[in-house]
Design a protein around this motif. Structure first.
Motif, PDB file in Angstrom:
ATOM      1  N   PRO A   1      30.903  44.161  40.847  1.00  0.00           N
ATOM      2  CA  PRO A   1      30.841  43.694  39.458  1.00  0.00           C
ATOM      3  C   PRO A   1      31.990  42.762  39.069  1.00  0.00           C
ATOM      4  CG  PRO A   1      30.420  46.035  39.554  1.00  0.00           C
ATOM      5  CD  PRO A   1      30.832  45.631  40.923  1.00  0.00           C
ATOM      6  N   ALA A   2      33.218  43.107  39.480  1.00  0.00           N
ATOM      7  CA  ALA A   2      34.369  42.273  39.108  1.00  0.00           C
ATOM      8  C   ALA A   2      34.262  40.886  39.743  1.00  0.00           C
ATOM      9  CB  ALA A   2      35.672  42.953  39.535  1.00  0.00           C
ATOM     10  N   VAL A   3      33.858  40.863  41.015  1.00  0.00           N
ATOM     11  CA  VAL A   3      33.774  39.566  41.697  1.00  0.00           C
ATOM     12  C   VAL A   3      32.654  38.722  41.104  1.00  0.00           C
ATOM     13  CG1 VAL A   3      33.344  38.443  43.901  1.00  0.00           C
ATOM     14  CG2 VAL A   3      34.830  40.422  43.801  1.00  0.00           C
ATOM     15  N   ILE A   4      31.528  39.376  40.779  1.00  0.00           N
ATOM     16  CA  ILE A   4      30.423  38.627  40.176  1.00  0.00           C
ATOM     17  C   ILE A   4      30.845  38.037  38.838  1.00  0.00           C
ATOM     18  CG2 ILE A   4      28.182  38.921  39.034  1.00  0.00           C
ATOM     19  CD1 ILE A   4      27.274  40.586  41.321  1.00  0.00           C
TER      20      ILE A   4
ATOM     21  N   PRO B   1      36.516  57.650  34.901  1.00  0.00           N
ATOM     22  CA  PRO B   1      35.900  56.384  35.310  1.00  0.00           C
ATOM     23  C   PRO B   1      35.836  56.279  36.833  1.00  0.00           C
ATOM     24  CG  PRO B   1      38.177  56.014  34.735  1.00  0.00           C
ATOM     25  CD  PRO B   1      37.906  57.472  34.510  1.00  0.00           C
ATOM     26  N   LEU B   2      35.139  55.268  37.299  1.00  0.00           N
ATOM     27  CA  LEU B   2      34.882  55.093  38.731  1.00  0.00           C
ATOM     28  C   LEU B   2      36.161  55.052  39.567  1.00  0.00           C
ATOM     29  CD1 LEU B   2      32.877  54.398  41.023  1.00  0.00           C
ATOM     30  CD2 LEU B   2      33.205  52.012  40.416  1.00  0.00           C
ATOM     31  N   GLN B   3      37.150  54.280  39.110  1.00  0.00           N
ATOM     32  CA  GLN B   3      38.326  54.063  39.957  1.00  0.00           C
ATOM     33  C   GLN B   3      39.091  55.355  40.234  1.00  0.00           C
ATOM     34  OE1 GLN B   3      39.009  51.174  41.406  1.00  0.00           O
ATOM     35  NE2 GLN B   3      37.429  50.012  40.359  1.00  0.00           N
ATOM     36  N   THR B   4      39.114  56.260  39.264  1.00  0.00           N
ATOM     37  CA  THR B   4      39.838  57.514  39.472  1.00  0.00           C
ATOM     38  C   THR B   4      39.123  58.382  40.501  1.00  0.00           C
ATOM     39  OG1 THR B   4      40.324  57.301  37.130  1.00  0.00           O
ATOM     40  CG2 THR B   4      41.076  59.293  38.204  1.00  0.00           C
ATOM     41  N   ILE B   5      37.794  58.386  40.447  1.00  0.00           N
ATOM     42  CA  ILE B   5      37.024  59.116  41.452  1.00  0.00           C
ATOM     43  C   ILE B   5      37.200  58.460  42.817  1.00  0.00           C
ATOM     44  CG2 ILE B   5      34.674  59.729  42.172  1.00  0.00           C
ATOM     45  CD1 ILE B   5      35.413  61.364  39.852  1.00  0.00           C
TER      46      ILE B   5
ATOM     47  N   VAL C   1      38.044  42.812  33.759  1.00  0.00           N
ATOM     48  CA  VAL C   1      38.495  43.197  35.089  1.00  0.00           C
ATOM     49  C   VAL C   1      39.621  44.229  34.997  1.00  0.00           C
ATOM     50  CG1 VAL C   1      39.601  42.348  37.181  1.00  0.00           C
ATOM     51  CG2 VAL C   1      37.731  41.080  36.184  1.00  0.00           C
ATOM     52  N   ALA C   2      40.531  44.041  34.039  1.00  0.00           N
ATOM     53  CA  ALA C   2      41.624  45.007  33.897  1.00  0.00           C
ATOM     54  C   ALA C   2      41.066  46.394  33.603  1.00  0.00           C
ATOM     55  CB  ALA C   2      42.567  44.570  32.784  1.00  0.00           C
ATOM     56  N   ARG C   3      40.072  46.463  32.732  1.00  0.00           N
ATOM     57  CA  ARG C   3      39.501  47.760  32.380  1.00  0.00           C
ATOM     58  C   ARG C   3      38.731  48.369  33.546  1.00  0.00           C
ATOM     59  NH1 ARG C   3      39.768  49.903  27.479  1.00  0.00           N
ATOM     60  NH2 ARG C   3      40.911  48.479  26.150  1.00  0.00           N
ATOM     61  N   TRP C   4      37.938  47.546  34.193  1.00  0.00           N
ATOM     62  CA  TRP C   4      37.132  48.038  35.303  1.00  0.00           C
ATOM     63  C   TRP C   4      38.033  48.580  36.414  1.00  0.00           C
ATOM     64  CZ3 TRP C   4      32.183  49.157  36.078  1.00  0.00           C
ATOM     65  CH2 TRP C   4      31.731  49.317  37.383  1.00  0.00           C
ATOM     66  N   ASN C   5      39.163  47.926  36.641  1.00  0.00           N
ATOM     67  CA  ASN C   5      40.018  48.295  37.765  1.00  0.00           C
ATOM     68  C   ASN C   5      41.071  49.353  37.441  1.00  0.00           C
ATOM     69  OD1 ASN C   5      38.727  46.651  39.531  1.00  0.00           O
ATOM     70  ND2 ASN C   5      40.153  44.939  39.322  1.00  0.00           N
ATOM     71  N   ASP C   6      41.154  49.776  36.194  1.00  0.00           N
ATOM     72  CA  ASP C   6      42.226  50.695  35.808  1.00  0.00           C
ATOM     73  C   ASP C   6      41.902  52.129  36.216  1.00  0.00           C
ATOM     74  OD1 ASP C   6      44.455  51.794  34.572  1.00  0.00           O
ATOM     75  OD2 ASP C   6      43.348  52.116  32.713  1.00  0.00           O
TER      76      ASP C   6
ATOM     77  N   TYR D   1      30.478  55.904  37.601  1.00  0.00           N
ATOM     78  CA  TYR D   1      30.089  54.492  37.577  1.00  0.00           C
ATOM     79  C   TYR D   1      29.562  54.119  36.191  1.00  0.00           C
ATOM     80  CZ  TYR D   1      28.756  50.163  39.934  1.00  0.00           C
ATOM     81  OH  TYR D   1      28.689  48.867  40.356  1.00  0.00           O
ATOM     82  N   LEU D   2      28.681  54.970  35.682  1.00  0.00           N
ATOM     83  CA  LEU D   2      28.131  54.716  34.345  1.00  0.00           C
ATOM     84  C   LEU D   2      29.241  54.775  33.292  1.00  0.00           C
ATOM     85  CD1 LEU D   2      24.755  56.635  34.576  1.00  0.00           C
ATOM     86  CD2 LEU D   2      25.181  54.179  34.770  1.00  0.00           C
ATOM     87  N   ASN D   3      30.150  55.766  33.454  1.00  0.00           N
ATOM     88  CA  ASN D   3      31.286  55.846  32.526  1.00  0.00           C
ATOM     89  C   ASN D   3      32.063  54.543  32.516  1.00  0.00           C
ATOM     90  OD1 ASN D   3      30.809  58.435  31.755  1.00  0.00           O
ATOM     91  ND2 ASN D   3      32.323  59.361  33.130  1.00  0.00           N
ATOM     92  N   SER D   4      32.350  54.037  33.714  1.00  0.00           N
ATOM     93  CA  SER D   4      33.126  52.802  33.811  1.00  0.00           C
ATOM     94  C   SER D   4      32.405  51.635  33.151  1.00  0.00           C
ATOM     95  CB  SER D   4      33.397  52.457  35.280  1.00  0.00           C
ATOM     96  OG  SER D   4      34.585  53.049  35.706  1.00  0.00           O
ATOM     97  N   VAL D   5      31.088  51.554  33.374  1.00  0.00           N
ATOM     98  CA  VAL D   5      30.315  50.482  32.739  1.00  0.00           C
ATOM     99  C   VAL D   5      30.458  50.578  31.225  1.00  0.00           C
ATOM    100  CG1 VAL D   5      27.988  49.599  32.322  1.00  0.00           C
ATOM    101  CG2 VAL D   5      28.681  50.237  34.634  1.00  0.00           C
ATOM    102  N   TYR D   6      30.336  51.800  30.714  1.00  0.00           N
ATOM    103  CA  TYR D   6      30.424  52.006  29.265  1.00  0.00           C
ATOM    104  C   TYR D   6      31.813  51.642  28.741  1.00  0.00           C
ATOM    105  CZ  TYR D   6      30.504  54.448  24.808  1.00  0.00           C
ATOM    106  OH  TYR D   6      30.640  54.741  23.488  1.00  0.00           O
ATOM    107  N   TYR D   7      32.862  52.183  29.388  1.00  0.00           N
ATOM    108  CA  TYR D   7      34.234  51.879  28.941  1.00  0.00           C
ATOM    109  C   TYR D   7      34.504  50.382  28.991  1.00  0.00           C
ATOM    110  CZ  TYR D   7      35.175  56.872  29.742  1.00  0.00           C
ATOM    111  OH  TYR D   7      35.149  58.231  29.711  1.00  0.00           O
TER     112      TYR D   7
END
Lengths: 306, 384
Positions: free
Chosen positions: A283-286, A230-234, A210-215, A80-86
């Motif tokens: 996060p994406a929806v917000i 990142p979060l999505q892969t986990i 959003v593209a980055r967060w969801n990739d 989650y933290l990784n995704s926030v950073y990326y």
């Protein structure tokens, strides 16, 4: 309202149309909202009630143990933290680079058509997954944080949207006046173009962010070191794979060897999946809700002038 | 706005091809070769180039005026000055713009143009130890292997049919939604609806697939619970191949149909309100207004979008298919993108899969270009 100009008594047909239309939209809204609502109520219900299928419209036996399981899951939290950073670094870089290029492309200079072509060509023809994989390997970008930030940094589509926005919304007279006052391209870009491009910057932030967060695919291809995922892969391992045995399930594997924790984890796992959907989507929806006003405005502006 | 961009992009391509032809002609002309030779000589002697450019050019033009290509003199002249002089002039004048473009160009170069160089491995037998340029050439062997592969037909038809059905079911939905949304008279309800229908677009593919797995699970999923209470038998949705396309397309529509209305709503908002007022005075019903005002206004953009999506009928949605693929539904879910990923990255058959990728990319490129040609023809003949 397109036709509020003249008030006339509604005919029977029009009233019927309105009723049918309203019913249609109520059904559509239900189809869209219900699955989302169900995820939220399932995430705060008791696992046994969810497994038994007793949760329908309202949370049953309110409990937060799903969220406890998610926040107790070390790998999920780190990713989650990784995704926030990326997402933050990548989006910032993307927006800056895109705005710079979009401004340059909105002005006239020699070689513009050629550079335009260099960008646009990539929309229609690409090397494909495998050559890109091999070239990135050659550049030593495999398994690095840098790759996660700079890959897909410039989306040509977004670049073209931004260029069109700038050339349509910022008058050329402003540029001429600024040049008269001794500005150059850099100062004009920073002091005039950027402050006037709030709408398009917001739109770019949403698109890129959003593209980055969801990739999940980039990390699946390039990242081997699990601490960099990142979060999505986990999440893919946790919720979006057909689990045949419990050992492959990410929510169980964290408890391997601990029998008591394991049985408890199996019980929690289902609800934990709903919880992880909630915390990954919020996060994406917000971001969308926050930027929504800009968004509609941006689309409308473009459509009126286009 | 989007439409305008698309038009601009295609215009640029057209412009570029003509420029390419022109510059080829210019560079092939003897005069240009002569010019280069002289310049090269001066370089060898060690004369300063900066001054030489100015001194050489008139000399060169004199020769040109007396020379053989008199009729094209003006054209030739502009082409020649553009080569060195205009570049240095442009750099002097526009260097700041080039600097602003540089980072974006750099990223595009690394992630889009370097892989183009790597395409050559599809004509080689790539071995990691030999490197890209060191591996031996094998000609079209990888392509032949793919055409003769057992899965060739299945892959191609799966990819094509998934996109075709997706287009047939998914394409009309946003148009209908946009028209009906435009007819909602209660502004607050309209705004609320518009906000809600965009939301699913922001859900990630992973979460979308996760929702399908959770909702359709045979023992704890809500859908099967419902089927069981109604007296049916639980269905293994994610394993039975017959359900794959339905689920794939239905979830796509659920997620993106609302978002895709944006374009059509923008087109509808652009309609002059006076048209509606005039229609109202003439006693038109809402259905008549839709039929005679809304639909004719939407037709050009609908045709444009339809043609564009026809150009991408062989593009794979690898992200989603990979997530929804299970051992059970392979018969329907095995599409080209997933095959390339599995064979290429899991089984390290780099050359073979690079060849597949290249083959599909070339087909897509040809389809886009021809589809664009058709739309241009249609645009000129105007539909109404």
């Amino acid at each position: 309202m397109a036709h509020a100009g003249i008030k006339m008594k509604k005919t029977f047909g029009d009233s019927l149309f309105d009723i049918v239309n309203t019913i249609f939209w109520v059904i559509v809204l239900f189809i869209i909202i219900y699955p989302l609502w169900f995820i939220i109520i399932a995430s705060v219900s008791d696992p046994d009630a969810v497994i038994a299928g007793k949760v329908f419209l309202w949370p049953k036996d309110f409990s937060l143990i799903g969220y406890e399981a998610v926040f107790g899951h070390k790998e999920l939290l780190r990713s989650y933290l990784n995704s926030v950073y990326y997402t933050l670094t990548g989006t910032a870089l993307s927006v800056v680079v895109t705005m710079m290029a979009a401004y340059a492309l909105s002005r006239n200079f020699s070689g513009k058509k050629f550079i335009n072509f260099i960008f646009v060509f990539t929309m229609f023809f690409s090397g494909g997954l495998i050559p890109q994989f091999l070239m990135n390997q050659k550049l030593g970008l495999h398994d690095t944080v840098l790759l996660m930030i700079i890959i897909n940094c410039v989306s040509v589509w977004n670049l073209m949207v931004a260029r069109t926005y700038i050339s349509m919304n910022i008058p050329n007279e402003l540029y001429e006046a600024a040049i008269m006052d001794g500005a150059n391209h850099f100062t004009y870009f920073i002091h005039a173009v950027l402050p006037l491009s709030g709408t398009i910057i917001a739109v770019l932030c949403v698109y890129y962010g959003v593209a980055r967060w969801n990739d999940y695919f980039t990390a699946l291809v390039y990242i081997r070191d699990r601490s960099k995922l990142p979060l999505q892969t986990i999440l893919r391992e946790a919720i979006a794979m057909l689990t045949t045995s419990t050992s492959t399930d990410a929510f169980f594997s964290a408890y391997e060897g601990d029998t008591k924790g394991m049985t408890e984890a199996i019980r929690k796992a289902l609800v934990a999946k709903y919880c992880s959907i909630v915390i990954s989507t919020v996060p994406a929806v917000i971001l969308y809700i926050l930027m929504q006003n800009y968004f509609v405005k941006g689309v409308m502006l473009g459509s009126l002038k286009g | 706005m989007l439409l305008l961009i698309v038009y601009k992009i295609f215009d640029n391509i057209h412009w570029y091809t003509s420029m390419l032809i022109f510059s080829c002609e210019a560079s092939l002309s003897l005069d240009y070769l002569y010019y280069c030779k002289v310049k090269l000589k001066c370089n060898q002697i060690g004369l300063p180039l900066g001054n030489l450019n100015n001194q050489l050019s008139p000399l060169f033009f004199e020769r040109n005026d007396n020379g053989m290509i008199l009729k094209d003199a003006s054209m030739e002249r502009s082409a020649k000055t553009s080569l060195i002089q205009r570049i240095s002039l442009a750099v002097k004048r526009d260097w700041q713009l080039y600097v602003l473009l540089l980072p974006a160009l750099g990223f595009i170069f690394v992630f889009c143009y370097l892989p183009l160089y790597g395409i050559q491995i599809s004509f080689r037998d790539y071995k990691a130890v030999l490197g890209i340029t060191g591996s031996p050439w094998v000609g079209l062997k990888n392509f032949r292997d793919f055409f003769n592969a057992y899965y060739f037909k299945r892959l191609l038809s799966n990819t094509f049919l998934l996109n075709l059905y997706g287009l047939l079911w998914g394409f009309p939905v946003p148009i209908i939604m946009a028209i009906l949304l435009n007819q909602i008279e209660w502004p607050r309800f309209k705004k609320f609806t518009q906000t809600i229908i965009y939301v699913p677009h922001f859900i990630s593919t992973v979460v979308m697939a996760g929702i399908l797995y959770l909702f359709l699970s045979p023992d704890s999923g809500i859908v099967n619970t419902l089927i069981k209470t109604l007296g049916g038998k639980p269905v293994h949705f994610m394993i039975e191949p017959g359900w794959f396309r339905t689920l794939f397309i239905a979830s796509d529509i659920w997620q993106h149909a609302g978002w895709n209305t944006i374009l059509y709503i923008a087109a509808l908002t652009g309609i002059d309100p006076e048209l509606y007022e005039a229609a109202t005075i003439d006693g038109a019903t809402k259905l008549q207004k839709i039929r005679h005002i809304d639909i004719p206004h939407l037709v050009p953009i609908v045709v444009m979008m339809l043609i564009l999506s026809c150009g991408s009928l062989l593009v794979s949605n690898t992200d989603k298919a990979l997530l929804m693929q299970t051992p059970g539904n392979m018969v329907k879910s095995d599409i080209i993108g997933v095959y390339v990923y599995e064979m290429g990255l899991s089984k390290a058959q780099f050359s073979y899969t690079a060849a597949i990728g290249l083959f599909i990319n070339v087909i897509n490129f040809i389809m886009i270009i021809s589809v664009n040609w058709i739309s241009k023809r249609l645009g000129e003949t105007s539909l109404f």
